[in-house]
Scaffold this active site. Structure first.
Site, PDB file in Angstrom:
ATOM      1  N   LYS A   1      71.166  10.972  15.237  1.00  0.00           N
ATOM      2  CA  LYS A   1      71.817  12.269  14.972  1.00  0.00           C
ATOM      3  C   LYS A   1      70.976  13.084  13.990  1.00  0.00           C
ATOM      4  O   LYS A   1      70.088  12.537  13.329  1.00  0.00           O
ATOM      5  CB  LYS A   1      73.224  12.032  14.422  1.00  0.00           C
ATOM      6  CG  LYS A   1      73.263  11.270  13.101  1.00  0.00           C
ATOM      7  CD  LYS A   1      74.666  10.766  12.798  1.00  0.00           C
ATOM      8  CE  LYS A   1      74.679  10.003  11.473  1.00  0.00           C
ATOM      9  NZ  LYS A   1      75.984   9.334  11.258  1.00  0.00           N
TER      10      LYS A   1
ATOM     11  N   TYR B   1      60.801  29.113 -13.659  1.00  0.00           N
ATOM     12  CA  TYR B   1      61.988  29.940 -13.890  1.00  0.00           C
ATOM     13  C   TYR B   1      62.803  29.401 -15.062  1.00  0.00           C
ATOM     14  O   TYR B   1      63.010  28.193 -15.175  1.00  0.00           O
ATOM     15  CB  TYR B   1      62.880  29.957 -12.646  1.00  0.00           C
ATOM     16  CG  TYR B   1      62.351  30.833 -11.535  1.00  0.00           C
ATOM     17  CD1 TYR B   1      62.266  32.205 -11.689  1.00  0.00           C
ATOM     18  CD2 TYR B   1      61.951  30.272 -10.338  1.00  0.00           C
ATOM     19  CE1 TYR B   1      61.785  33.009 -10.651  1.00  0.00           C
ATOM     20  CE2 TYR B   1      61.476  31.054  -9.301  1.00  0.00           C
ATOM     21  CZ  TYR B   1      61.398  32.422  -9.474  1.00  0.00           C
ATOM     22  OH  TYR B   1      60.931  33.209  -8.466  1.00  0.00           O
TER      23      TYR B   1
HETATM   24  C1  LIG Z   1      75.768   7.991  10.979  1.00  0.00           C
HETATM   25  C2  LIG Z   1      76.523   6.923  11.619  1.00  0.00           C
HETATM   26  C3  LIG Z   1      75.947   5.669  11.835  1.00  0.00           C
HETATM   27  C4  LIG Z   1      74.598   5.285  11.273  1.00  0.00           C
HETATM   28  O1  LIG Z   1      74.769   5.095   9.877  1.00  0.00           O
HETATM   29  P1  LIG Z   1      73.563   4.583   8.952  1.00  0.00           P
HETATM   30  O2  LIG Z   1      74.221   4.376   7.641  1.00  0.00           O
HETATM   31  O3  LIG Z   1      72.580   5.702   8.904  1.00  0.00           O
HETATM   32  O4  LIG Z   1      73.000   3.369   9.549  1.00  0.00           O
HETATM   33  C5  LIG Z   1      76.659   4.739  12.575  1.00  0.00           C
HETATM   34  N1  LIG Z   1      77.897   5.020  13.029  1.00  0.00           N
HETATM   35  C6  LIG Z   1      78.503   6.214  12.813  1.00  0.00           C
HETATM   36  C7  LIG Z   1      79.862   6.454  13.345  1.00  0.00           C
HETATM   37  C8  LIG Z   1      77.846   7.194  12.090  1.00  0.00           C
HETATM   38  O5  LIG Z   1      78.455   8.357  11.844  1.00  0.00           O
END
Ligand SMILES: *Cc1c(COP(=O)(O)O)cnc(C)c1O
Length: 382
Positions: free
Chosen positions: A45, A266
Site C-alpha cells: 500500500k 529560519y
Molecule cells: C498496513 C497493514 C499491514 C502491514 O503492516 P506492517 O506493520 O507494515 O507489516 C498488514 N495488514 C493490514 C490490515 C494493514 O493495514
C-alpha cells in the site's frame, strides 16, 4: 549501466535515493522462513511504502510471494499489470458502494470490513449468479476496520448472504504487536479465536510484520508483512534482523565558515558556539525530510557525523561540517541522510516519528535508483 538520461537526472538532482530490491527479497525470505508452512504475503500500500509498488512487486514475486495487499482500489488497478496472473491482489479497504464491478472485472479481491460492504459484494455475486471471492475482516481491538464479533455472530446465524461469497480468509489486525509483552496481543488472539469458531474451516490471517515475531500462535495460514520487508525494525527496542533497503544520499551545494554567534536558518534557532563550517544540502521538508528533525538529526560523510543545525527549510538543510576534513568537502560531495550509520529507525527517532512515516514521506524530487531484484534462477521477472 546508466542511460544518458539517467546520468543527467542523477547529476542534476539534489539527492539520490537508492532502493535495494535484493535486500527486499532477502527480507522476504527471512520472514517467509520464520512462518514455516504458513504463506507469506507482502503489503504494497501507499506506493509500496513510498518505494514504488510497481518496482517492488515483481521482485517480491520473484522471491516466491503470491499474496499482495494494497489499501485502495486504484493501487490494485495500478499494480495488476505488473504481476503474473498467479499472484492474488487483495484490497484492504474493500469497495465503496458502486465500485464492486471494477474489483470483479480486474480480478481484485476485496477485504470486506462492514455489513454494507458484504451486502454490496453479495449483491454483485447474485447479479452474476456466481460466488465471488473475498477476505472477511473482523475487529479484535482496534475499532478501525472490520465487523465486531456481535455483527459477525448475527451475520452467521441470520444471513444467507455469506453463501454468495467464497471466503478466502478470515482476517484481523494487531494494534500493539511491536511490543511483545503488551497484554493486547493475547486479548486480540483470544478474540480472533472466538471469531474463527463462528466460521469453522475458513483459513485465517492475523499477523503483519511485528506479529510474525510474536511466535507461531500468531501465524495462522497467511501473514501480511509490509514495513519489515522495507527494513523497518519489527520489534521495538530489539536488534533489527532486517536488511536496510533504502539509502538517501544528499549532495552538498555550498560550504561556508561562520563566526561565533552567527545564526543558522529560519528563526535563528542555532547560533554558532564558536567558529563553525556549515554545509548546505538541497533536501528539505518538501522532500519528506521532516521538519521535526531540525537541530536534532545527523547526516554522515562516510563515518563522520555531521549534526543538523538550525531548522529544516522547505528545500534545504544545514549541517555542522566543522569536523570533516577540508579535502572531502566540496560541492557535489554526498552525505548519507539515510544510510548505514543512520538507518530508517534512527532517522525516525530523531524526527520524533516511526520508520513507516519516514518511508512513506520520501520525496518525489530525488533521483531514484533500483538495485538488483532478479529471480535467483535468472528467469524473467514475470
Ligand atoms: C498496513 C497493514 C499491514 C502491514 O503492516 P506492517 O506493520 O507494515 O507489516 C498488514 N495488514 C493490514 C490490515 C494493514 O493495514
Amino acid at each position: 549501466m546508466l542511460t544518458e538520461d539517467q546520468r543527467w537526472s542523477q547529476e542534476r538532482s539534489g539527492a539520490v535515493l537508492t532502493i535495494d530490491l535484493a535486500a527486499v527479497q532477502a527480507n522476504y525470505r527471512l520472514l517467509a522462513g520464520r512462518v514455516g508452512a504458513s504463506a507469506c504475503g507482502a503489503v504494497l500500500k501507499a506506493h509500496g511504502y513510498g518505494l514504488g509498488a510497481t518496482y517492488l512487486a515483481p521482485a517480491i514475486f520473484a522471491a516466491g510471494c503470491r499474496h499482495f495487499f494494497v489499501a485502495h482500489l486504484d493501487e490494485g488497478l495500478e499494480l495488476r499489470p505488473h504481476l503474473d496472473a498467479s499472484a492474488t491482489i487483495y484490497v484492504l479497504h474493500g469497495p465503496f458502494p458502486g465500485t464492486e464491478e471494477v474489483f470483479a472485472e480486474h480480478g481484485l479481491i476485496p477485504v470486506l470490513n462492514s455489513i454494507e460492504q458484504i451486502n454490496g459484494w453479495a449483491g454483485l455475486a447474485e447479479r452474476r449468479g456466481a460466488r465471488l471471492p473475498a477476505i472477511l475482516q473482523v475487529d479484535t481491538g482496534m475499532s478501525r476496520f472490520g465487523l465486531s464479533l456481535d455483527d459477525l455472530e448475527r451475520l452467521v446465524t441470520t444471513g444467507s448472504r455469506l453463501e454468495r461469497i467464497a471466503l478466502r480468509y478470515l482476517m484481523s489486525h494487531l494494534a500493539c504487536a511491536d511490543e511483545p509483552a503488551h497484554p493486547a496481543n493475547a486479548e486480540q488472539l483470544a478474540q480472533f479465536g472466538a471469531a474463527r469458531r463462528l466460521l469453522p474451516g475458513i483459513p485465517a490471517s492475523l499477523a503483519a510484520s511485528s506479529g510474525i515475531f510474536l511466535g507461531p500462535r500468531f501465524h495462522f495460514d497467511l501473514v501480511r508483512p509490509g514495513a519489515a520487508l522495507y527494513g523497518v525494525a519489527p520489534v521495538t527496542g530489539a536488534a533489527n534482523p532486517m536488511r536496510q533497503v533504502v539509502r538517501l544520499q544528499g549532495k552538498i551545494l555550498q560550504i561556508r565558515w561562520i563566526p561565533e554567534g552567527a545564526p543558522v536558518g529560519y528563526g535563528g534557532t542555532y547560533r554558532a558556539p564558536a567558529c563553525r563550517r556549515i554545509a548546505t544540502v538541497p533536501v528539505g521538508y518538501a522532500d519528506g525530510f521532516l521538519r521535526s528533525a531540525g537541530d536534532r538529526g545527523s547526516a554522515f560523510l562516510d563515518e563522520i557525523e555531521l549534526p543538523i543545525v538550525g531548522r529544516i527549510s522547505m528545500d534545504s538543510i544545514t549541517l555542522d561540517a566543522t569536523d570533516a576534513p577540508e579535502e572531502r568537502l566540496c560541492p557535489g560531495a554526498t552525505v548519507d541522510l539515510i544510510g548505514p550509520r543512520n538507518p530508517i529507525d534512527a532517522v525516525a527517532r530523531a524526527a520524533g516519528t516511526i520508520g513507516y512515516e519516514i518511508l512513506t514521506s520520501l520525496g518525489r524530487r530525488y533521483h531514484r535508483r533500483y538495485l538488483g531484484g532478479e529471480p535467483d534462477n535468472g528467469a524473467p521477472w514475470r
